[in-house]
Design a protein around this motif. Structure first.
Motif, short mmCIF file in Angstrom:
data_model
loop_
_atom_site.label_atom_id
_atom_site.label_comp_id
_atom_site.label_asym_id
_atom_site.label_seq_id
_atom_site.Cartn_x
_atom_site.Cartn_y
_atom_site.Cartn_z
N LYS A 77 -89.60 -9.23 87.89
CA LYS A 77 -88.38 -8.41 87.93
C LYS A 77 -87.16 -9.25 88.29
O LYS A 77 -86.08 -8.71 88.50
CB LYS A 77 -88.54 -7.28 88.96
N LYS A 146 -90.34 9.14 97.06
CA LYS A 146 -90.02 7.71 97.00
C LYS A 146 -91.10 6.88 97.68
O LYS A 146 -91.47 5.80 97.20
CB LYS A 146 -88.66 7.43 97.65
N ASP A 149 -93.94 5.69 95.67
CA ASP A 149 -93.72 4.69 94.62
C ASP A 149 -94.23 3.31 94.99
O ASP A 149 -94.16 2.38 94.18
CB ASP A 149 -92.22 4.57 94.31
N CYS A 150 -94.71 3.14 96.21
CA CYS A 150 -95.14 1.81 96.68
C CYS A 150 -96.16 1.19 95.72
O CYS A 150 -97.10 1.86 95.29
CB CYS A 150 -95.75 1.93 98.07
N ILE A 151 -95.95 -0.10 95.40
CA ILE A 151 -96.86 -0.80 94.49
C ILE A 151 -97.64 -1.90 95.22
O ILE A 151 -98.21 -2.78 94.58
CB ILE A 151 -96.11 -1.40 93.28
N CYS A 216 -87.35 -4.05 99.31
CA CYS A 216 -88.34 -3.29 98.52
C CYS A 216 -87.91 -3.21 97.05
O CYS A 216 -86.84 -2.67 96.73
CB CYS A 216 -88.49 -1.88 99.09
N LYS A 218 -88.88 -1.30 94.82
CA LYS A 218 -88.89 0.09 94.36
C LYS A 218 -87.81 0.93 95.05
O LYS A 218 -87.75 2.15 94.84
CB LYS A 218 -90.26 0.72 94.59
#
Ligand code: F3S
Ligand code: FES
Length: 259
Positions: A77, A146, A149-151, A216, A218
């Motif tokens: 990213k 939200k 959404d942790c990856i 973070c 995300k």
């Protein structure tokens, strides 16, 4: 190809090297190329032994966290043009986890801490047969979505200064996952999670530095979630439901290995 960028990469192979060292690679980079694309180019055309993790290449799997020019980020990213302002990109492994090889760290303590907060729904009762849905108010859903959404990229863990000085601290990822379930109206696991969250290695160890929130990928408001968790633990303690502090349980040795 656009221009050449110098990638300065920390290299280390415990089978061969006494200590880490820097290696440099000149890589032709186009507009829009990511750091991960450049690493793959290095591995394909310059040094096939370069070690790093990656899978989805699109910010979903969380595998390719690394320190890029001093800050933990996802390589897939991060566009090279945005970080190579002086024509150089410096790559190091994530912080606060044991160094394994090149850009790879040992994730074991991170996952142990994650499991310690029992990151799953613990409903008190099964839903009644005639009512299959368990409805959640929209405001509560917005609060929790939200955090979901942790990856698991470990970037917050790498950036947290408390993880750097206290290897037992649960860390921002485990705490935001605990928040996600503790505030879920369908969950009844507070009693079970209370000890790991309220002991000296739990939420109170967070010093509200906001590094986790700022880093973070995300955009999860991690610090806010941890603060809400502290409020909930305080209320539970004042209600006399459970003792506040218990002896911490070692999660990893000073060397970073599991106990
Ligand atoms: Fe660490 Fe985040 Fe707290 S970076 S100190 S867990 S606010
Ligand atoms: Fe999956 Fe970057 S390769 S998040």
């Amino acid at each position: 190809m656009g221009r050449d960028v110098v990638f300065q990469v920390m290299r280390y192979d415990p089978r061969r090297d006494v200590e880490p060292y820097w290696a440099e690679y000149d890589v032709p980079v186009d507009d829009g190329d990511t750091v991960l694309m450049s690493l793959m180019r290095i591995r394909e055309s310059q040094d096939g032994s370069l070690g790093f993790r990656a899978s989805c290449r699109s910010g979903i799997c969380g595998s390719d966290g690394m320190v890029i020019n001093g800050r933990s980020r996802l390589a897939c990213k991060t566009q090279v043009a945005r970080v190579a302002l002086s024509g150089r990109v410096v790559l190091e492994p994530l912080r606060n986890l044991r160094y394994v090889k090149d850009l790879v760290v040992d994730q074991t303590p991170f996952w142990k801490k994650f499991r310690r907060v029992e990151p799953y729904l613990m409903p008190a009762d099964r839903p009644p047969a005639e009512e299959r849905r368990m409805v959640m108010a929209q405001a509560r859903f917005d609060l929790l979505s939200k955090a979901s959404d942790c990856i698991f990229c470990e970037i917050c863990y790498s950036e947290c200064p408390i993880n750097g000085i206290d290897r037992g601290f649960l860390g921002p990822q485990a705490l935001i996952k605990a928040f996600r379930f503790e505030f879920d109206p369908r969950d009844d696991g507070a009693a079970s999670r209370f000890s790991p969250l309220s002991n000296v290695e739990g939420a109170w160890r967070c010093r509200t530095t906001f590094n986790c929130t700022d880093s973070c990928p995300k955009g999860i408001p991690i610090t806010e979630g941890i603060q809400r968790l502290k409020q909930k633990l305080t209320a539970e303690t004042l209600a006399g439901l459970k003792p506040a502090y218990r002896s911490p349980t070692p999660i990893e040795s000073p060397e970073g290995t599991s106990s």
